[in-house]
Design a protein around this motif. Structure first.
Motif, PDB file in Angstrom:
ATOM      1  N   ASP A 275       2.735   6.368  -7.038  1.00 27.42           N
ATOM      2  CA  ASP A 275       1.771   7.351  -7.558  1.00 27.42           C
ATOM      3  C   ASP A 275       2.347   8.764  -7.465  1.00 27.42           C
ATOM      4  O   ASP A 275       2.240   9.556  -8.415  1.00 27.42           O
ATOM      5  CB  ASP A 275       0.458   7.283  -6.777  1.00 27.42           C
ATOM      6  CG  ASP A 275      -0.352   6.030  -7.087  1.00 27.42           C
ATOM      7  OD1 ASP A 275      -0.099   5.392  -8.126  1.00 27.42           O
ATOM      8  OD2 ASP A 275      -1.224   5.676  -6.259  1.00 27.42           O
ATOM      9  N   LYS A 276       2.966   9.084  -6.323  1.00 24.35           N
ATOM     10  CA  LYS A 276       3.585  10.408  -6.156  1.00 24.35           C
ATOM     11  C   LYS A 276       4.703  10.618  -7.169  1.00 24.35           C
ATOM     12  O   LYS A 276       4.835  11.693  -7.751  1.00 24.35           O
ATOM     13  CB  LYS A 276       4.147  10.539  -4.737  1.00 24.35           C
ATOM     14  CG  LYS A 276       3.098  10.609  -3.642  1.00 24.35           C
ATOM     15  CD  LYS A 276       3.776  10.697  -2.271  1.00 24.35           C
ATOM     16  CE  LYS A 276       2.779  10.645  -1.138  1.00 24.35           C
ATOM     17  NZ  LYS A 276       3.449  10.650   0.192  1.00 24.35           N
TER      18      LYS A 276
ATOM     19  N   LYS B 264       1.428   4.052  -3.146  1.00 19.45           N
ATOM     20  CA  LYS B 264       1.228   5.486  -2.932  1.00 19.45           C
ATOM     21  C   LYS B 264       2.474   6.281  -3.327  1.00 19.45           C
ATOM     22  O   LYS B 264       2.372   7.344  -3.944  1.00 19.45           O
ATOM     23  CB  LYS B 264       0.876   5.753  -1.461  1.00 19.45           C
ATOM     24  CG  LYS B 264      -0.530   5.315  -1.074  1.00 19.45           C
ATOM     25  CD  LYS B 264      -0.820   5.612   0.394  1.00 19.45           C
ATOM     26  CE  LYS B 264      -2.218   5.164   0.779  1.00 19.45           C
ATOM     27  NZ  LYS B 264      -2.509   5.420   2.222  1.00 19.45           N
TER      28      LYS B 264
ATOM     29  N   HIS C 182       0.840  -1.204   0.000  1.00 23.60           N
ATOM     30  CA  HIS C 182       0.000   0.000   0.000  1.00 23.60           C
ATOM     31  C   HIS C 182       0.875   1.255   0.000  1.00 23.60           C
ATOM     32  O   HIS C 182       0.628   2.194  -0.762  1.00 23.60           O
ATOM     33  CB  HIS C 182      -0.921   0.002   1.222  1.00 23.60           C
ATOM     34  CG  HIS C 182      -2.069  -0.952   1.095  1.00 23.60           C
ATOM     35  ND1 HIS C 182      -2.885  -1.279   2.166  1.00 23.60           N
ATOM     36  CD2 HIS C 182      -2.542  -1.663   0.044  1.00 23.60           C
ATOM     37  CE1 HIS C 182      -3.808  -2.134   1.758  1.00 23.60           C
ATOM     38  NE2 HIS C 182      -3.614  -2.396   0.491  1.00 23.60           N
ATOM     39  N   LYS C 183       1.894   1.253   0.855  1.00 24.22           N
ATOM     40  CA  LYS C 183       2.814   2.395   0.917  1.00 24.22           C
ATOM     41  C   LYS C 183       3.578   2.547  -0.391  1.00 24.22           C
ATOM     42  O   LYS C 183       3.766   3.657  -0.895  1.00 24.22           O
ATOM     43  CB  LYS C 183       3.784   2.232   2.087  1.00 24.22           C
ATOM     44  CG  LYS C 183       3.158   2.512   3.441  1.00 24.22           C
ATOM     45  CD  LYS C 183       4.005   2.130   4.628  1.00 24.22           C
ATOM     46  CE  LYS C 183       5.465   2.250   4.495  1.00 24.22           C
ATOM     47  NZ  LYS C 183       6.215   1.856   5.703  1.00 24.22           N
TER      48      LYS C 183
END
Length: 213
Positions: free
Chosen positions: A73-74, A70, A66-67
């Motif tokens: 994505d950034k 993210k 999950h991390k």
């Protein structure tokens, strides 16, 4: 004892014993004795030893992926076409940030031992579990490598990725031993951040090497 506390006790005991003795050599009785729970509690919360093995991996991998997603994505928002070194940097950041160093280093070392066992012991159910739950993130990582080097065949990518995994598993699972060896041989202590800083350029060069003619 509350249900969350019981689950945590069982997972902690299973994680430690699996990493120390292996999956096959660790019995449910050994786990219940260490966790100070009865067998009924394991069956109630996990159903079987196989599902307990999967839960041990899921406890680490679910928040990690999950991390990582993210952070990727950034990265994609900042750079339309991030290179593979950027992606490796995000992978390292995700592994090392957000957990107290002493706890993180131990947990990472234990998990890497477990990952090594997943390769060396027959655990087909675990491979199916990992594929079913984490294939999307894994494929995303592979796609960055394909985009960086479209000349690489699927066969070359498969072996390069697994050579890289082997290097990481050996280094991180043996971190304290290697750290002490380095102190004796070089007189210099190294943190896990230092070692990852040395390991990632090595892996990047290996992964990004041009395809042999």
């Amino acid at each position: 004892m509350s249900q969350p506390d019981t689950v945590t006790r069982i997972l902690d005991a299973a994680e430690e014993l699996f990493a120390e003795k292996g999956f096959s050599e660790t019995s449910l009785r050994m786990i219940t004795t260490k966790a100070k729970v009865n067998l009924a509690a394991v069956n109630y919360h996990f159903g079987s030893k196989k599902e307990l093995v999967q839960a041990v991996f899921g406890r680490f991998l679910t928040p990690f992926t999950h991390k990582l997603d993210k952070e990727l994505d950034k990265l994609s928002e900042l750079k339309a076409e991030p290179n593979f070194n950027d992606v490796l940097g995000v992978l390292v950041k995700t592994m090392l940030v957000g957990v107290e160093p002493g706890v993180r280093d131990k947990k990472l070392s234990v998990f890497m031992r477990l990952l090594g066992l997943a390769y060396t012991q027959a655990q087909a159910h675990l491979r199916r579990f990992l594929f079913a739950n984490y294939a999307v993130t894994y494929r995303r990582f592979i796609n960055y490598l394909k985009q960086a080097h479209p000349d690489l065949s699927s066969r070359e990518i498969f072996w390069r990725i697994h050579f890289a995994i082997g290097s990481v598993v050996f280094t991180m699972s043996s971190f304290e031993v290697l750290r002490n060896m380095a102190i004796e041989d070089t007189g210099v202590d190294s943190s896990i951040e230092d070692v990852m800083g040395l390991l990632m350029p090595f892996l990047s060069a290996a992964l990004e090497q041009e395809s042999p003619a």
